[in-house]
Design an enzyme around this catalytic site. Structure first.
Site, PDB file in Angstrom:
ATOM      1  N   CYS A 114       0.805  -1.228   0.000  1.00 35.40           N
ATOM      2  CA  CYS A 114       0.000   0.000   0.000  1.00 35.40           C
ATOM      3  C   CYS A 114       0.835   1.274   0.000  1.00 35.40           C
ATOM      4  O   CYS A 114       0.389   2.302  -0.496  1.00 35.40           O
ATOM      5  CB  CYS A 114      -0.955  -0.001   1.193  1.00 35.40           C
ATOM      6  SG  CYS A 114      -2.206  -1.305   1.111  1.00 35.40           S
ATOM      7  N   HIS A 262      -3.584   7.301   0.809  1.00 36.22           N
ATOM      8  CA  HIS A 262      -3.799   5.975   0.243  1.00 36.22           C
ATOM      9  C   HIS A 262      -5.239   5.567   0.519  1.00 36.22           C
ATOM     10  O   HIS A 262      -5.747   5.728   1.627  1.00 36.22           O
ATOM     11  CB  HIS A 262      -2.840   4.962   0.868  1.00 36.22           C
ATOM     12  CG  HIS A 262      -3.267   3.546   0.689  1.00 36.22           C
ATOM     13  ND1 HIS A 262      -3.517   3.001  -0.550  1.00 36.22           N
ATOM     14  CD2 HIS A 262      -3.516   2.569   1.591  1.00 36.22           C
ATOM     15  CE1 HIS A 262      -3.892   1.735  -0.399  1.00 36.22           C
ATOM     16  NE2 HIS A 262      -3.901   1.454   0.884  1.00 36.22           N
ATOM     17  N   ASN A 292      -9.822  -0.392  -2.800  1.00 34.39           N
ATOM     18  CA  ASN A 292      -8.413  -0.240  -2.451  1.00 34.39           C
ATOM     19  C   ASN A 292      -7.586  -0.872  -3.567  1.00 34.39           C
ATOM     20  O   ASN A 292      -7.605  -2.088  -3.743  1.00 34.39           O
ATOM     21  CB  ASN A 292      -8.147  -0.931  -1.109  1.00 34.39           C
ATOM     22  CG  ASN A 292      -6.695  -0.823  -0.665  1.00 34.39           C
ATOM     23  OD1 ASN A 292      -5.821  -0.465  -1.440  1.00 34.39           O
ATOM     24  ND2 ASN A 292      -6.437  -1.147   0.597  1.00 34.39           N
TER      25      ASN A 292
END
Length: 335
Positions: A114, A262, A292
Site C-alpha cells: 500500500c 492511500h 483499495n
C-alpha cells in the site's frame, strides 16, 4: 542539487464495474455492510485475458508520458510498485521497458504494497535530486481480483480490493521552491503477519507444498488482514507521518491545499480529516468508485484530483500511505 517535480500523470482502470450488489451474489454480504465498514460502493475487476498488472501500468504510463511532454527516449529509469506482479520473477519493471519500447534503461521493482507508490516516488526523487537522472517513470499497478477468495469465507478482505494502475513522470526542477520538498519513510516489521499473503513463498509454503497437500481449506495463498489492528495502527501512523513532513518543511496543517491519502478505507481517511480539521475540499477520496487498489491508489487519486482542477500551481499537496509490512510514508509537494 535539484528538486524533482511531477511533470505528467495518468491512470487506467478496467471497464468492468463490480458493485456491492454484484458481490452479494457470490458471498454473504450486502451493500449496507460494505459501505458502513469501508465506504466502498463499487470497484473495477479485470476481465481475464484483457489486462495484466503490466498492461494496466503501461496504459497509465503512456498517458503520463504524453502529458509530461517528455519523449520515450528521454525516460532515464523505470520504477514499478506492485504486490501483484505478472510473474514471480522477473518483475514488471522490465516488461514496461519492453512494452513501451524504452532504451535499455534501468528498471526497479518496489514491493511495499500500500505504501509502494510513496516509496517509489521517494526513490525517484533521490535519483533526480542527486543529478543521476532527469526523467523517471513511476508506476503503481495492481491486479487483485484474480487472487481473492470470492466466497463468504474471504469477504472481510475480498470486498475491499480492486484493480487499476496509476503513473507519474518525475522530472528535474531547478527552482528549489517547487516540486517534491521532502519524503518520509518508515517500517515496523514486527507486525508483518497482520496483513500478509504467505504463500507461495520460499519461507513457509512454496508451490510444491501446496500441490502436495492439495488441501481445499488451505487459506495461506489468500490475503489475510487483521482489520481492527491494521485500522488502529493506520490512523496513528498516518497522523505521525503527515506531521513529520509538515514539520520538516516548517509548514502548518493550514498550509495543506490537498491531502491525497492511500485509499485503504474511507473511514481511515475521514478519521484523519477530522483529526486535522481539514475540509472536504482539502482531502481527495475516490475509494467509493475503485476500492483499495494498493500501490495504484495514490497515483489514481492524484491523477483524478489533477484532472478535476483540484490541484493548481503553487498548491501544497501531501501524499500519505500506510499498509502491509507495516510500512508507511509521506511526500510533501509544492506544485
Amino acid at each position: 542539487m535539484y528538486h524533482s517535480k511531477i511533470s505528467g500523470l495518468g491512470y487506467y482502470v478496467p471497464e468492468n464495474i463490480v458493485t456491492n450488489d454484484d458481490l452479494a451474489k457470490k458471498m454473504d454480504t450486502n451493500d449496507e455492510w460494505i459501505q458502513e465498514r469501508t465506504g466502498i460502493q463499487e470497484r473495477r475487476h479485470i476481465i481475464r485475458g484483457e489486462d495484466t498488472t503490466t498492461s494496466m501500468g503501461v496504459k497509465a504510463a503512456k498517458i503520463a508520458i504524453e502529458r509530461s511532454g517528455v519523449a520515450n527516449e528521454d525516460i532515464d529509469f523505470v520504477i514499478f510498485a506492485t504486490l501483484s506482479p505478472d510473474y514471480y520473477f522477473p518483475g514488471p519493471g522490465v516488461l514496461v521497458q519492453r512494452d513501451l519500447g524504452l532504451r535499455t534503461v534501468g528498471a526497479l521493482d518496489v514491493r511495499n504494497q500500500c505504501s509502494g507508490f510513496v516509496y517509489a516516488i521517494s526513490i525517484a526523487d533521490q535519483y533526480i535530486k542527486t543529478g543521476m537522472y532527469k526523467n523517471v517513470l513511476v508506476i503503481g499497478s495492481e491486479l487483485h481480483s484474480t487472487g481473492l477468495d470470492m466466497t463468504t469465507r474471504g469477504r472481510g478482505v475480498s470486498v475491499i480490493f480492486g484493480d487499476g494502475a496509476g503513473a507519474a513522470v518525475l522530472s528535474r526542477e531547478e527552482d528549489l521552491s517547487k516540486g517534491i520538498l521532502s519524503t518520509h519513510l518508515h517500517s515496523e516489521g514486527q507486525h508483518a503477519e497482520e496483513l500478509s499473503l504467505v504463500a507461495p513463498g520460499m519461507g513457509k509454503r512454496w508451490v510444491t507444498d501446496i500441490i502436495a497437500d492439495n488441501d481445499p481449506n488451505d487459506e495461506s495463498y489468500y490475503p489475510y488482514m487483521n482489520g481492527q489492528f491494521v485500522f488502529k495502527n493506520a490512523v496513528v501512523r498516518f497522523s505521525e507521518v503527515i506531521n513529520e513532513g509538515l514539520q520538516a518543511n516548517n509548514l502548518q496543517v493550514s498550509d495543506i491545499n490537498l491531502l491525497v491519502p492511500h485509499q485503504a478505507n474511507l473511514r481511515i481517511s475521514q478519521f484523519i480529516q477530522h483529526k486535522f480539521r481539514l475540509t472536504d475540499d482539502q482531502v481527495f477520496n475516490n475509494i467509493q468508485k475503485y476500492g483499495n487498489t494498493t500501490a495504484a491508489s495514490i497515483p489514481i487519486a492524484l491523477t483524478e484530483a489533477w484532472e478535476q482542477g483540484k490541484i493548481k500551481s503553487g498548491d501544497l499537496v501531501v501524499l500519505a500511505a500506510f499498509g502491509s509490512g507495516f510500512t508507511w510514508g509521506s511526500v510533501i509537494i509544492r506544485w
